[in-house]
Design an enzyme around this catalytic site. Sequence first.
Site, short mmCIF file in Angstrom:
data_model
loop_
_atom_site.label_atom_id
_atom_site.label_comp_id
_atom_site.label_asym_id
_atom_site.label_seq_id
_atom_site.Cartn_x
_atom_site.Cartn_y
_atom_site.Cartn_z
N ASP A 93 16.56 25.90 -7.53
CA ASP A 93 15.47 26.20 -8.16
C ASP A 93 14.78 25.09 -8.96
OD1 ASP A 93 13.43 27.89 -8.85
OD2 ASP A 93 14.23 29.05 -10.43
C1 LIG Z 1 17.06 21.92 5.31
C2 LIG Z 1 17.10 22.71 4.06
C3 LIG Z 1 18.17 23.66 4.03
C4 LIG Z 1 16.18 22.43 3.22
C5 LIG Z 1 16.31 23.13 1.84
C6 LIG Z 1 14.99 22.62 1.11
C7 LIG Z 1 14.87 23.26 -0.43
C8 LIG Z 1 15.25 22.53 -1.56
C9 LIG Z 1 14.22 24.63 -0.32
C10 LIG Z 1 14.26 25.50 -1.63
C11 LIG Z 1 13.17 26.20 -1.27
C12 LIG Z 1 12.91 27.17 -2.76
C13 LIG Z 1 11.96 28.28 -2.55
C14 LIG Z 1 13.25 27.00 -3.81
C15 LIG Z 1 12.75 27.65 -5.33
O1 LIG Z 1 12.29 26.88 -6.18
P1 LIG Z 1 10.84 26.51 -6.14
O2 LIG Z 1 10.64 25.43 -5.39
O3 LIG Z 1 10.16 27.79 -6.16
O4 LIG Z 1 10.73 25.69 -7.61
P2 LIG Z 1 9.96 26.07 -8.90
O5 LIG Z 1 10.72 27.48 -9.48
O6 LIG Z 1 9.68 24.95 -9.74
O7 LIG Z 1 8.54 27.02 -8.50
#
Ligand SMILES: CC(C)=CCC/C(C)=C/CC/C(C)=C/COP(=O)(O)OP(=O)(O)O
Length: 305
Positions: A84
């Site tokens: 996250d």
């Molecule tokens: C190839 C592969 C498996 C890649 C993975 C890429 C990756 C890091 C995906 C995370 C996606 C996600 C919805 C994270 C949640 O945090 P957020 O981004 O929603 O963060 P926030 O809480 O700050 O909005």
Amino acid sequence: MPFSLHFSPTPLITAPSPLSKPSFLVPYYHTLHAPKSPLCSSMEHALTHQGKQEAFDLRPEDSQTLPLGLRRDAMPSHVAVIMDGNRRWARLRDLPVRSGYEAGVESLRKIVEICCKWGIKVLSVFAFSSDNWFRPKVEVEFLMSLFERGMQEDTGIFFRENIRISVIGDLTKLPKALQELMVNLEEATKNNTLFQLIVAVSYSGHYDVVQACQRLALKAKCGLIEPSDINVSLMEQELETNCTEFPHPDLLIRTSGEFRISNFMLWQLAYTELYFAQSLWPDFGEAEFLKALLAFQQRQRRYGV
Ligand SMILES: CC(C)=CCC/C(C)=C/CC/C(C)=C/COP(=O)(O)OP(=O)(O)O
């Protein structure tokens, strides 16, 4: 370090029995019978040419020095991570959201490398939840392209380093090319044994339990089991984590200072130790991971006994 290649360029995928997946997953299984996809060729390419990244510096497990204080005999077999804080990381730097996700992929690569070095057998990551479909379309499309790019770029590494890739979740919702890439990669790496990366995409704990119940109901309807046969063990055979020898994470890490499980592996986390880190996922590196593992090794697990 020597590594085993188990890749067969045209993975042999046998026709599933009608009971191997519930009917709502049938479209996904149709993709298995599609002619060899160009993505298979990209795997061949990654094998015959050096991939984008250098191979990890892996030596046999016994000769790996662990950081001070970290005990090999108390290492979690399965670590799960809620990655996250990618968007917040980007906003804090006045960067577009996609830079946050890209930085998140780099962080994931580092953690995979460390797991391989320190002898962790399985890492499950929550890459895209069933609810993430409701994010802005442009963001969802970017994430789909990032999964495709990330997996293609790292294909060579998976083979060189003996890494198995498994994908869990409702893949029927993903773009067809991505479904094929994932299915091919899973099939081609399924005999790799050093380490297993489980990527949860279009996944939620509710989804997993519901699809397992549907499969059991179908078996009962066909007379293969009695409803009274259903128990914890039968249930676990139908959960998507049946892809691993270690279906229950020993440790769950969530980054970004949030204290929630957010519908990740609800069944499987029953006795998991929880660890919440303040760092945003792109900032979560070796030092933070070590802190989480050291904290885990201090815990007393009693399983209700
Ligand atoms: C190839 C592969 C498996 C890649 C993975 C890429 C990756 C890091 C995906 C995370 C996606 C996600 C919805 C994270 C949640 O945090 P957020 O981004 O929603 O963060 P926030 O809480 O700050 O909005």
